[in-house]
Design a protein around this motif. Structure first.
Motif, PDB file in Angstrom:
ATOM      1  N   VAL A  84     -79.776  22.842  24.614  1.00  0.00           N
ATOM      2  CA  VAL A  84     -79.506  21.404  24.730  1.00  0.00           C
ATOM      3  C   VAL A  84     -78.257  21.187  25.588  1.00  0.00           C
ATOM      4  CG1 VAL A  84     -78.854  19.320  23.465  1.00  0.00           C
ATOM      5  CG2 VAL A  84     -80.650  20.806  22.571  1.00  0.00           C
ATOM      6  N   LEU A  85     -77.248  22.021  25.393  1.00  0.00           N
ATOM      7  CA  LEU A  85     -76.020  21.915  26.180  1.00  0.00           C
ATOM      8  C   LEU A  85     -76.320  22.108  27.668  1.00  0.00           C
ATOM      9  CD1 LEU A  85     -72.972  21.670  26.565  1.00  0.00           C
ATOM     10  CD2 LEU A  85     -72.789  24.109  25.968  1.00  0.00           C
ATOM     11  N   GLU A  86     -77.097  23.114  28.002  1.00  0.00           N
ATOM     12  CA  GLU A  86     -77.432  23.369  29.406  1.00  0.00           C
ATOM     13  C   GLU A  86     -78.222  22.209  30.012  1.00  0.00           C
ATOM     14  OE1 GLU A  86     -76.076  25.705  31.327  1.00  0.00           O
ATOM     15  OE2 GLU A  86     -74.956  26.096  29.476  1.00  0.00           O
ATOM     16  N   CYS A  87     -79.142  21.651  29.256  1.00  0.00           N
ATOM     17  CA  CYS A  87     -79.912  20.489  29.737  1.00  0.00           C
ATOM     18  C   CYS A  87     -79.010  19.280  29.926  1.00  0.00           C
ATOM     19  CB  CYS A  87     -81.039  20.159  28.768  1.00  0.00           C
ATOM     20  SG  CYS A  87     -82.351  21.383  28.743  1.00  0.00           S
ATOM     21  N   THR A  88     -78.069  19.105  29.026  1.00  0.00           N
ATOM     22  CA  THR A  88     -77.138  17.979  29.126  1.00  0.00           C
ATOM     23  C   THR A  88     -76.227  18.142  30.333  1.00  0.00           C
ATOM     24  OG1 THR A  88     -77.215  17.755  26.719  1.00  0.00           O
ATOM     25  CG2 THR A  88     -75.432  16.623  27.847  1.00  0.00           C
ATOM     26  N   LYS A  89     -75.810  19.364  30.618  1.00  0.00           N
ATOM     27  CA  LYS A  89     -75.003  19.620  31.810  1.00  0.00           C
ATOM     28  C   LYS A  89     -75.796  19.306  33.078  1.00  0.00           C
ATOM     29  CE  LYS A  89     -71.953  23.245  30.018  1.00  0.00           C
ATOM     30  NZ  LYS A  89     -71.620  24.688  30.124  1.00  0.00           N
ATOM     31  N   THR A  90     -77.076  19.640  33.079  1.00  0.00           N
ATOM     32  CA  THR A  90     -77.928  19.328  34.226  1.00  0.00           C
ATOM     33  C   THR A  90     -78.063  17.823  34.397  1.00  0.00           C
ATOM     34  OG1 THR A  90     -79.151  21.392  33.960  1.00  0.00           O
ATOM     35  CG2 THR A  90     -80.231  19.644  35.222  1.00  0.00           C
ATOM     36  N   GLU A  91     -78.279  17.115  33.289  1.00  0.00           N
ATOM     37  CA  GLU A  91     -78.390  15.664  33.341  1.00  0.00           C
ATOM     38  C   GLU A  91     -77.081  15.048  33.842  1.00  0.00           C
ATOM     39  OE1 GLU A  91     -79.711  11.888  30.547  1.00  0.00           O
ATOM     40  OE2 GLU A  91     -79.787  13.904  29.709  1.00  0.00           O
ATOM     41  N   TYR A  92     -75.961  15.600  33.422  1.00  0.00           N
ATOM     42  CA  TYR A  92     -74.659  15.141  33.903  1.00  0.00           C
ATOM     43  C   TYR A  92     -74.563  15.303  35.422  1.00  0.00           C
ATOM     44  CZ  TYR A  92     -69.609  14.946  34.613  1.00  0.00           C
ATOM     45  OH  TYR A  92     -68.356  14.622  35.076  1.00  0.00           O
ATOM     46  N   ALA A  93     -74.993  16.439  35.932  1.00  0.00           N
ATOM     47  CA  ALA A  93     -74.941  16.687  37.380  1.00  0.00           C
ATOM     48  C   ALA A  93     -75.816  15.683  38.134  1.00  0.00           C
ATOM     49  CB  ALA A  93     -75.384  18.119  37.679  1.00  0.00           C
ATOM     50  N   VAL A  94     -76.995  15.386  37.599  1.00  0.00           N
ATOM     51  CA  VAL A  94     -77.899  14.429  38.241  1.00  0.00           C
ATOM     52  C   VAL A  94     -77.266  13.038  38.270  1.00  0.00           C
ATOM     53  CG1 VAL A  94     -80.121  13.255  38.030  1.00  0.00           C
ATOM     54  CG2 VAL A  94     -79.990  15.731  37.713  1.00  0.00           C
ATOM     55  N   TRP A  95     -76.734  12.592  37.136  1.00  0.00           N
ATOM     56  CA  TRP A  95     -76.129  11.266  37.086  1.00  0.00           C
ATOM     57  C   TRP A  95     -74.879  11.187  37.951  1.00  0.00           C
ATOM     58  CZ3 TRP A  95     -77.990   6.761  35.945  1.00  0.00           C
ATOM     59  CH2 TRP A  95     -79.142   6.680  35.161  1.00  0.00           C
ATOM     60  N   SER A  96     -74.138  12.265  38.060  1.00  0.00           N
ATOM     61  CA  SER A  96     -72.971  12.287  38.944  1.00  0.00           C
ATOM     62  C   SER A  96     -73.408  12.121  40.394  1.00  0.00           C
ATOM     63  CB  SER A  96     -72.200  13.600  38.784  1.00  0.00           C
ATOM     64  OG  SER A  96     -71.622  13.679  37.505  1.00  0.00           O
ATOM     65  N   HIS A  97     -74.505  12.751  40.736  1.00  0.00           N
ATOM     66  CA  HIS A  97     -75.047  12.626  42.091  1.00  0.00           C
ATOM     67  C   HIS A  97     -75.525  11.192  42.355  1.00  0.00           C
ATOM     68  CE1 HIS A  97     -76.806  13.906  45.839  1.00  0.00           C
ATOM     69  NE2 HIS A  97     -77.956  13.353  45.490  1.00  0.00           N
ATOM     70  N   ILE A  98     -76.199  10.604  41.381  1.00  0.00           N
ATOM     71  CA  ILE A  98     -76.649   9.216  41.504  1.00  0.00           C
ATOM     72  C   ILE A  98     -75.448   8.295  41.715  1.00  0.00           C
ATOM     73  CG2 ILE A  98     -77.670   7.280  40.233  1.00  0.00           C
ATOM     74  CD1 ILE A  98     -79.582   9.385  38.950  1.00  0.00           C
ATOM     75  N   LEU A  99     -74.398   8.486  40.915  1.00  0.00           N
ATOM     76  CA  LEU A  99     -73.200   7.658  41.045  1.00  0.00           C
ATOM     77  C   LEU A  99     -72.585   7.825  42.429  1.00  0.00           C
ATOM     78  CD1 LEU A  99     -71.183   5.702  39.758  1.00  0.00           C
ATOM     79  CD2 LEU A  99     -69.950   7.696  38.888  1.00  0.00           C
ATOM     80  N   GLU A 100     -72.540   9.045  42.919  1.00  0.00           N
ATOM     81  CA  GLU A 100     -71.989   9.305  44.250  1.00  0.00           C
ATOM     82  C   GLU A 100     -72.806   8.573  45.327  1.00  0.00           C
ATOM     83  OE1 GLU A 100     -71.491  13.093  47.253  1.00  0.00           O
ATOM     84  OE2 GLU A 100     -71.341  13.446  45.098  1.00  0.00           O
ATOM     85  N   LEU A 101     -74.118   8.598  45.200  1.00  0.00           N
ATOM     86  CA  LEU A 101     -74.975   7.896  46.164  1.00  0.00           C
ATOM     87  C   LEU A 101     -74.738   6.388  46.117  1.00  0.00           C
ATOM     88  CD1 LEU A 101     -78.334   9.825  45.689  1.00  0.00           C
ATOM     89  CD2 LEU A 101     -76.728  10.011  47.598  1.00  0.00           C
ATOM     90  N   ILE A 102     -74.592   5.843  44.927  1.00  0.00           N
ATOM     91  CA  ILE A 102     -74.324   4.409  44.771  1.00  0.00           C
ATOM     92  C   ILE A 102     -72.997   4.063  45.425  1.00  0.00           C
ATOM     93  CG2 ILE A 102     -73.791   2.573  43.109  1.00  0.00           C
ATOM     94  CD1 ILE A 102     -75.805   3.982  41.192  1.00  0.00           C
ATOM     95  N   GLU A 103     -71.985   4.882  45.186  1.00  0.00           N
ATOM     96  CA  GLU A 103     -70.666   4.619  45.753  1.00  0.00           C
ATOM     97  C   GLU A 103     -70.682   4.700  47.272  1.00  0.00           C
ATOM     98  OE1 GLU A 103     -68.225   7.401  43.599  1.00  0.00           O
ATOM     99  OE2 GLU A 103     -67.836   5.951  41.996  1.00  0.00           O
ATOM    100  N   LYS A 104     -71.423   5.660  47.824  1.00  0.00           N
ATOM    101  CA  LYS A 104     -71.527   5.786  49.292  1.00  0.00           C
ATOM    102  C   LYS A 104     -72.248   4.582  49.878  1.00  0.00           C
ATOM    103  CE  LYS A 104     -71.329  10.783  49.717  1.00  0.00           C
ATOM    104  NZ  LYS A 104     -72.073  12.005  50.050  1.00  0.00           N
ATOM    105  N   GLN A 105     -73.256   4.105  49.179  1.00  0.00           N
ATOM    106  CA  GLN A 105     -74.028   2.951  49.654  1.00  0.00           C
ATOM    107  C   GLN A 105     -73.163   1.700  49.685  1.00  0.00           C
ATOM    108  OE1 GLN A 105     -77.432   1.989  47.275  1.00  0.00           O
ATOM    109  NE2 GLN A 105     -78.029   0.277  48.555  1.00  0.00           N
ATOM    110  N   ASN A 106     -72.250   1.581  48.730  1.00  0.00           N
ATOM    111  CA  ASN A 106     -71.400   0.390  48.636  1.00  0.00           C
ATOM    112  C   ASN A 106     -70.283   0.371  49.672  1.00  0.00           C
ATOM    113  OD1 ASN A 106     -72.913  -0.663  46.562  1.00  0.00           O
ATOM    114  ND2 ASN A 106     -71.589   0.137  44.966  1.00  0.00           N
ATOM    115  N   ASN A 107     -70.033   1.479  50.323  1.00  0.00           N
ATOM    116  CA  ASN A 107     -68.952   1.526  51.329  1.00  0.00           C
ATOM    117  C   ASN A 107     -69.466   1.249  52.701  1.00  0.00           C
ATOM    118  OD1 ASN A 107     -66.954   2.087  49.479  1.00  0.00           O
ATOM    119  ND2 ASN A 107     -67.329   4.257  49.555  1.00  0.00           N
TER     120      ASN A 107
END
Length: 71
Positions: free
Chosen positions: A48-71
């Protein structure tokens, strides 16, 4: 709803999800360290921890894409 409002809401939701995943990762690490994993085995908790870390990485990437789009 205008595009700016939608972008702001998407950013806020992604940031909130990352924050909650951080809490969950910390809690799972604590459970593994303490050996107390209610209802599931240590191995399952580690998975579960490993899956949660993967989900964290995905959401971090999504946030980064959103932030790049807003600039």
């Amino acid at each position: 709803m205008c595009t700016d409002q939608l972008n702001d809401r998407a950013h806020s939701k992604a940031f909130a999800k990352i924050t909650m995943l951080t809490f969950e990762i910390d809690h799972l690490k604590y459970e593994l360290k303490s050996g107390i994993t209610p209802g599931i085995s240590l191995e399952e908790t580690a998975e579960v921890l490993e899956c949660t870390k993967t989900e964290y990485a995905v959401w971090s990437h999504i946030l980064e894409l959103i932030e790049k789009q807003n600039n």
